[in-house]
Design an enzyme around this catalytic site. Structure first.
Site, short mmCIF file in Angstrom:
data_model
loop_
_atom_site.label_atom_id
_atom_site.label_comp_id
_atom_site.label_asym_id
_atom_site.label_seq_id
_atom_site.Cartn_x
_atom_site.Cartn_y
_atom_site.Cartn_z
N TYR A 14 -8.21 -0.45 7.34
CA TYR A 14 -8.14 -1.94 7.48
C TYR A 14 -8.99 -1.86 9.19
O TYR A 14 -9.38 -2.25 9.64
CB TYR A 14 -6.56 -2.47 7.62
CG TYR A 14 -6.47 -3.53 6.96
CD1 TYR A 14 -5.79 -2.63 5.28
CD2 TYR A 14 -6.02 -4.41 6.59
CE1 TYR A 14 -5.94 -3.47 4.47
CE2 TYR A 14 -5.53 -5.68 5.49
CZ TYR A 14 -5.30 -4.65 4.24
OH TYR A 14 -5.34 -5.26 3.30
N LYS A 18 -1.72 9.17 -2.52
CA LYS A 18 -3.21 9.38 -3.40
C LYS A 18 -3.71 10.98 -3.27
O LYS A 18 -4.23 11.46 -3.00
CB LYS A 18 -4.44 8.79 -3.61
CG LYS A 18 -4.78 9.11 -4.86
CD LYS A 18 -4.93 8.62 -6.04
CE LYS A 18 -5.56 8.55 -7.13
NZ LYS A 18 -4.88 8.33 -8.83
N ASP A 61 -2.06 4.75 -8.59
CA ASP A 61 -1.96 3.97 -10.11
C ASP A 61 -0.86 4.43 -10.56
O ASP A 61 0.03 3.66 -11.24
CB ASP A 61 -2.67 5.18 -10.36
CG ASP A 61 -2.75 6.77 -9.63
OD1 ASP A 61 -2.14 7.26 -9.45
OD2 ASP A 61 -4.34 7.17 -10.89
N ASP A 95 -0.68 -3.25 1.06
CA ASP A 95 -1.20 -5.08 0.42
C ASP A 95 -1.17 -4.75 -1.13
O ASP A 95 -1.13 -5.90 -1.53
CB ASP A 95 -2.93 -4.73 1.17
CG ASP A 95 -2.98 -6.19 0.75
OD1 ASP A 95 -3.02 -6.80 0.97
OD2 ASP A 95 -4.79 -6.16 0.48
N ASP A 119 1.57 -7.34 -3.33
CA ASP A 119 0.52 -8.73 -4.40
C ASP A 119 1.22 -8.64 -5.98
O ASP A 119 1.57 -9.47 -6.54
CB ASP A 119 -0.58 -8.73 -4.45
CG ASP A 119 -1.21 -9.82 -3.21
OD1 ASP A 119 -0.47 -9.63 -2.09
OD2 ASP A 119 -2.46 -10.41 -3.65
C1 IPM Z 1 -1.87 -9.83 3.40
C2 IPM Z 1 -3.13 -10.73 3.57
C3 IPM Z 1 -3.76 -10.21 4.44
C4 IPM Z 1 -4.14 -8.16 4.64
C5 IPM Z 1 -5.29 -10.17 4.64
C6 IPM Z 1 -5.21 -11.57 4.48
C7 IPM Z 1 -6.28 -9.97 5.80
O1 IPM Z 1 -3.68 -10.40 2.03
O2 IPM Z 1 -0.83 -10.36 5.20
O3 IPM Z 1 -1.26 -9.06 2.62
O4 IPM Z 1 -5.21 -7.85 3.51
O5 IPM Z 1 -2.98 -8.22 4.60
MN MN Z 2 -2.62 -8.84 1.19
#
Ligand code: IPM
Ligand code: MN
Length: 355
Positions: free
Chosen positions: A142, A189, A221, A245, A249
């Site tokens: 990032y 990894k 993975d 990240d 999710d």
């Molecule tokens: C998160 C989001 C952010 C990230 C984006 C919006 C930049 O997906 O907070 O997980 O990738 O960190």
């Molecule tokens: Mn995210």
């Protein structure tokens, strides 16, 4: 106690869910006798529209001077499909993380009894799952050097980590593991990436200082698979920025709805408390967004920023009660009655005050 809270609603559904979280904070303060003062600031696309900057200096000042930041979400589709856009709402989020030194992002995943059937995963796999993902938030790809070569036809992002960055997040991870079920999984990894090998090396050096913690190492993975096939395996997961990240999710499906997942970002300066669901622009203004993730982020704020554990617990209890009572937004309504964003917020706030 006097609580100074910066309020950064941001874009999309951010303002609606932050409104409900603030309502709940006000209710908690009335019940427990705290005095709260709110300090609004712009962030994200709405800040670009006004100031040409997604995280203006004034917003940074407001955050710096506050005890905690309650954050909504940033993002606007008008930037998503334009790779040439020079300013983006997400830059505001990244600037905030970097400038406030928020290197540790805590994303707890828990399951609610009344909702286990909502998960797309088998009930017996998710029932009782309860883990904490610690995502490193100010390093890696990032923030590493990025750019274009060959007149634009070659692009690169650098996944760089310094030892001190790894040590400080691992220290947090071991500490959280000590407070929980004493099981830490370091996700990397290391079979391919040099930066991962440094992570693993540092973790192996530190592990003997925490003899009570069972530390294991898992390739990302494999971890992605294990989150789906056996989420109850995990207690604390620690990982670098990009892996964290993606995995968080993925982990959100375990609890049944992304609208339930809260987060805290802590580090050198003021901590930020925000739902992980993002700005969901299509739903903005419709009153259908689930405010629970933002409300649970406020619970984390009481606990982590102020050490007010009973206050956090009161919020968690009221949220669990609302879910059990079926006072839920559309994402959780199962075709039954769906309540609006503010109705859910009102119910939870009232529940807290009337207890
Ligand atoms: C998160 C989001 C952010 C990230 C984006 C919006 C930049 O997906 O907070 O997980 O990738 O960190
Ligand atoms: Mn995210």
């Amino acid at each position: 106690m006097k609580l100074n809270i910066a309020k950064l609603p941001g874009d999309g559904i951010g303002p609606e869910v932050v409104e409900e979280a603030a309502k709940v904070v006000d209710a908690v303060c009335r019940r427990f006798g705290h005095e709260v003062s709110w300090h609004f600031a712009w962030a994200g696309a709405c800040a670009i529209d006004r100031f040409g900057n997604a995280f203006p200096e004034e917003t940074y000042r407001t955050c710096l001077e506050a005890d905690a930041v309650l954050f909504g979400a940033v993002g606007d589709p008008k930037y998503d499909n334009d790779p040439t856009a020079r300013v983006r709402p997400e830059q505001g989020l990244l600037a905030m993380r970097k400038q406030l030194g928020l290197y540790a992002n805590l994303r707890p995943v828990e399951t609610f009894k009344s909702l286990v059937h909502k998960s797309p995963l088998k009930e017996e796999l998710v029932d009782g799952a309860d883990f904490l993902v610690l995502r490193e938030l100010t390093g890696g790809m990032y923030f590493g050097e990025k750019g274009r070569l060959d007149g634009g036809d070659t692009a690169y992002d650098t996944n760089i980590y310094h030892r001190y960055e790894i040590e400080r997040i691992l220290k947090q991870a071991f500490t959280f593991a000590m407070q929980r079920r004493k099981h830490l999984t370091v996700v990397d990894k290391a079979n391919v990436l040099e930066s991962s090998r440094l992570w693993r090396q540092v973790a192996q050096e530190m592990a003997p200082q925490y003899p009570e913690v069972t530390t294991d190492y898992m390739f990302v993975d494999n971890a992605a698979m294990k989150l789906i096939t056996g989420p109850k395996f995990f207690d604390v997961i620690v990982t670098e920025n990009t892996f964290g990240d993606i995995l968080t999710d993925e982990a959100s499906v375990v609890s049944g709805s992304m609208g339930l997942l809260a987060s805290a970002s802590i580090g050198e300066k003021t901590g930020v408390y925000e739902p992980i669901h993002g700005s969901w622009p299509q739903a903005a203004g419709k009153g259908i967004a689930n405010p629970v993730a933002a409300i649970l982020s406020a619970a984390m704020m009481f606990e982590y920023a102020f050490g007010l554990m009973a206050e956090g617990k009161a919020i968690r209890q009221a949220v669990a009660d609302s879910l059990a009572a079926g006072v839920v937004t559309d994402d959780l309504a199962d075709g039954g009655k769906a309540f609006s964003t503010s109705q859910v917020g009102d119910w939870i706030a009232e529940r807290i005050e009337r207890k």
